[in-house]
Each structure stands twice: as structure tokens, then as C-alpha cells.
Design a protein around this motif. Structure first.
Motif, PDB file in Angstrom:
ATOM      1  N   ARG A 138       5.373  -4.861   3.262  1.00 33.75           N
ATOM      2  CA  ARG A 138       4.607  -5.292   4.438  1.00 33.75           C
ATOM      3  C   ARG A 138       3.198  -5.693   4.030  1.00 33.75           C
ATOM      4  NH1 ARG A 138       3.369  -1.469   8.533  1.00 33.75           N
ATOM      5  NH2 ARG A 138       3.258   0.059   6.862  1.00 33.75           N
ATOM      6  N   ALA A 139       2.586  -6.602   4.774  1.00 34.86           N
ATOM      7  CA  ALA A 139       1.218  -7.029   4.462  1.00 34.86           C
ATOM      8  C   ALA A 139       0.255  -5.858   4.485  1.00 34.86           C
ATOM      9  CB  ALA A 139       0.779  -8.113   5.448  1.00 34.86           C
ATOM     10  N   SER A 140       0.523  -4.870   5.348  1.00 38.80           N
ATOM     11  CA  SER A 140      -0.377  -3.718   5.484  1.00 38.80           C
ATOM     12  C   SER A 140       0.091  -2.492   4.718  1.00 38.80           C
ATOM     13  CB  SER A 140      -0.537  -3.360   6.966  1.00 38.80           C
ATOM     14  OG  SER A 140       0.729  -3.027   7.527  1.00 38.80           O
ATOM     15  N   ALA A 141       1.100  -2.660   3.852  1.00 43.33           N
ATOM     16  CA  ALA A 141       1.691  -1.500   3.180  1.00 43.33           C
ATOM     17  C   ALA A 141       0.693  -0.715   2.351  1.00 43.33           C
ATOM     18  CB  ALA A 141       2.858  -1.949   2.301  1.00 43.33           C
ATOM     19  N   PHE A 142      -0.310  -1.383   1.796  1.00 38.55           N
ATOM     20  CA  PHE A 142      -1.245  -0.720   0.890  1.00 38.55           C
ATOM     21  C   PHE A 142      -2.588  -0.407   1.544  1.00 38.55           C
ATOM     22  CE2 PHE A 142       1.803  -3.151  -1.582  1.00 38.55           C
ATOM     23  CZ  PHE A 142       2.258  -2.188  -2.472  1.00 38.55           C
ATOM     24  N   ASP A 143      -2.667  -0.620   2.861  1.00 37.60           N
ATOM     25  CA  ASP A 143      -3.889  -0.272   3.586  1.00 37.60           C
ATOM     26  C   ASP A 143      -3.988   1.242   3.739  1.00 37.60           C
ATOM     27  OD1 ASP A 143      -4.240  -2.970   3.824  1.00 37.60           O
ATOM     28  OD2 ASP A 143      -3.748  -3.084   5.960  1.00 37.60           O
ATOM     29  N   ASP A 144      -5.176   1.788   3.585  1.00 39.19           N
ATOM     30  CA  ASP A 144      -5.415   3.227   3.775  1.00 39.19           C
ATOM     31  C   ASP A 144      -4.403   4.062   2.995  1.00 39.19           C
ATOM     32  OD1 ASP A 144      -6.829   5.402   4.776  1.00 39.19           O
ATOM     33  OD2 ASP A 144      -5.498   5.618   6.499  1.00 39.19           O
TER      34      ASP A 144
END
Length: 326
Positions: free
Chosen positions: A120-126
Motif C-alpha cells: 500500500r502507498a501508506s504501508a511504511f507511514d508511522d
């Protein structure tokens, strides 16, 4: 709380059951498992904000794995599904000491079909920690995806963890594991090996110090080497030590190493350890030993139970165990 993202395979462990009597066929009971999935479950049960990323088949076993992860508190937004292959199966037998042997039905398998575009595009956020094992290195495309995930996590400011969990039977007969293993070892901050795996990567290197010198040329900063009930060893760039393990009557060691890693990662995440603060933790031997003891207790409890997901303890069980076991 920042999350722990465990990437790789989820599969079905069919555990052998005692035969009912003479002439009775062997029976195997299915359990949800897979090394990085086990780590995600352990981290979640021990208080971590854990997620699992991987490809699951659209079959009855894939549905079972997804439900099992969700029921145990693991985030599954990073799971992809496919009709192109079925769920991997592993048949597990145990000796009188609880040590296991595996017979794998993989490949083809759904978990090998995850590609970089499936993150996912946000998989590595936070993200606090990104964890992998070597079962997603056995083919070139999934190996490339694994290493790319490690690099994306590092770029996002996360610690990178690698438990080798080597299963030679999963590798093609014409594929030498060491080149891919060393590439992955150099990408990780935290590495967990069994004593047998530590011996395996000695090939062509010689002494422990020669292996460590090669390891420290990458990103590695902490190496943990477990050896069942024997004392475990830890190594950093500036120190090393040994630590006695807990003595238990092992029933099934299938997920014990994964529970060890999940306990360690859950504690690192709970304490807010970042890559920038990791060296400070390692330099504090008392604090480091405390973390390793907690991880060892998680693994020891798991070895006394049958199954994979179902064998992993929660925080209260680990606390009570540590209070009553030296």
C-alpha cells in the motif's frame, strides 16, 4: 503507537497427532502459521501494534488465515489476495523433545506472488519496525520484493529486523541460499539466528569474528543467536555476551523462535526505540539483557504448547512465567 509490519508468508501447519491405535492412519490437524505471520501474532498479543503484509490465496485456507490474524489483533490492511495459486501447506512431525521436522507443499504458493506494487502507498507511514525472514527469499522475484521492502522501511525511518528461519527444503536444488541470505543480512539492523544458522553462514568465512566482521559491514547492529535450551549469545559492534535460557519441558518448538522475535519487537516498539536511539539501547547492557530475557520467556512458553498462532502467550502469561522461573 507506531506499528510493526511483518512481511512474508502465512501458511497452514498440519501438526501430526498421536495415533489412535494399531492400524490407524496418521492424523494431522491444521493450524494457522508461517514465520512472519507468527511474529505478527506474537507482537500483537504482547501489546504491539502489529500488521501483516503478504499474499493470501482466495481459498478456504487463505480465508482461515485472514480470520485467524484478525481475531488475534493483527492488522490486515496490507494483505493482498490472489486466485493464481493456493495456500502453502507444511506437515509437521515432532520428536520426543518437541523438536519439529517439516514436509512442505510449496511452490507454487500464493505467498510467493507478492510484488512491490502490492505494498500500500501508506504501508511504511508511522512504521517502527519492518520484519522479514528467509522464506520470502527462495525465488528471485519475491526475494527482490523482500529486499525492496526492507529498503523502503529504512528510508521511512524504521528499524529493520531479520530472522533467518532457514528451511533448506524450500530452496530450489540448483539455488545456493548464501548470496541472497547475505544480501538480506546486510539490510537488517536486528538479526536473529539459530545456532545452526550461525554455523551455516560461516561457510567460507572461518571464525565467529570473521563472520561478524562481514556482518558489521552492512547495517547490522545487533545479532542474537539462540540454541534451544542452551545459553543464547548476543553480539553488537562493541560488545558481546551470553545469557542462560529458560528450562521448560518442550512439547512443540514450531513457533518458539517466532514468539522470541515477536516479544523482542513488541518491547522495542513499546519503548519507542528508533534507529537513532537503537545504539544507546545496545550500549546499556542491563537494558538489553532485560529485553532478551523477556523475548526468551515468550519463546519458552510457546515451546510448551502445540500449534503456531495458538501457542503464543500474552503479556500476563509472560509476566507470570518470569516471576516464577529463574
Amino acid at each position: 503507537m507506531s506499528s510493526i509490519l511483518c512481511f512474508g508468508e502465512a501458511l497452514i501447519d498440519f501438526h501430526a497427532q498421536p495415533q489412535g491405535g494399531a492400524g490407524q492412519p496418521p492424523a494431522f490437524v491444521p493450524f494457522a502459521g508461517g514465520a512472519p505471520a507468527n511474529v505478527a501474532v506474537a507482537a500483537a498479543r504482547l501489546g504491539g501494534n502489529a500488521r501483516f503484509a503478504g499474499m493470501l490465496a482466495r481459498d478456504m485456507f487463505g480465508d482461515f488465515l485472514l480470520k485467524s490474524l484478525t481475531d488475534l489483533g493483527v492488522g490486515t490492511d496490507d494483505v493482498a489476495r490472489t486466485d493464481e495459486a493456493r495456500t502453502a501447506l507444511a506437515f509437521v512431525a515432532h520428536d520426543e523433545k518437541g523438536d519439529r521436522s517439516f514436509s512442505f507443499y510449496r511452490p507454487p504458493a500464493a505467498d510467493l506472488l507478492f510484488r512491490p506494487e502490492h505494498f500500500r502507498a501508506s504501508a511504511f507511514d508511522d512504521l517502527a519496525i519492518f520484519h522479514v525472514c528467509s522464506n520470502s527469499l527462495t525465488e528471485a522475484a519475491i526475494a527482490q520484493t523482500t529486499v525492496e521492502g526492507m529498503r523502503r522501511a529504512r528510508a521511512a525511518g524504521a528499524l529493520v529486523s531479520f530472522d533467518m528461519n532457514l528451511r533448506p527444503a524450500l530452496w530450489p536444488k540448483d539455488e545456493a541460499p548464501l548470496p541472497r541470505l547475505w544480501e538480506t543480512l546486510h539490510e537488517a539492523d536486528v538479526i536473529k539466528l539459530s545456532a545452526e544458522e550461525f554455523a551455516f553462514i560461516h561457510a567460507g568465512a572461518g571464525s565467529d569474528d570473521a563472520v561478524l566482521d562481514r556482518l558489521w559491514k552492512g547495517n547490522a547492529r545487533l545479532l542474537l543467536v539462540t540454541d534451544g535450551a542452551e545459553p543464547m549469545r548476543w553480539f553488537s559492534r562493541g560488545a558481546r555476551g551470553t545469557l542462560a535460557g529458560y528450562r521448560v519441558d518442550a512439547v512443540d518448538t514450531t513457533a518458539a523462535g517466532d514468539a522470541f522475535v515477536g516479544g523482542l519487537l513488541a518491547r522495542l516498539s513499546a519503548e519507542g526505540v528508533t534507529p537513532a536511539r537503537f545504539d544507546t539501547l545496545i550500549a546499556d547492557e542491563g537494558r538489553l539483557v532485560d529485553l532478551i530475557r523477556f523475548a526468551a520467556a515468550c519463546g519458552a512458553i510457546t515451546a510448551t504448547r502445540k500449534g503456531s498462532f495458538t501457542a503464543i502467550p500474552d503479556q500476563a502469561e509472560v509476566k507470570a512465567f518470569m516471576e516464577t522461573h529463574a
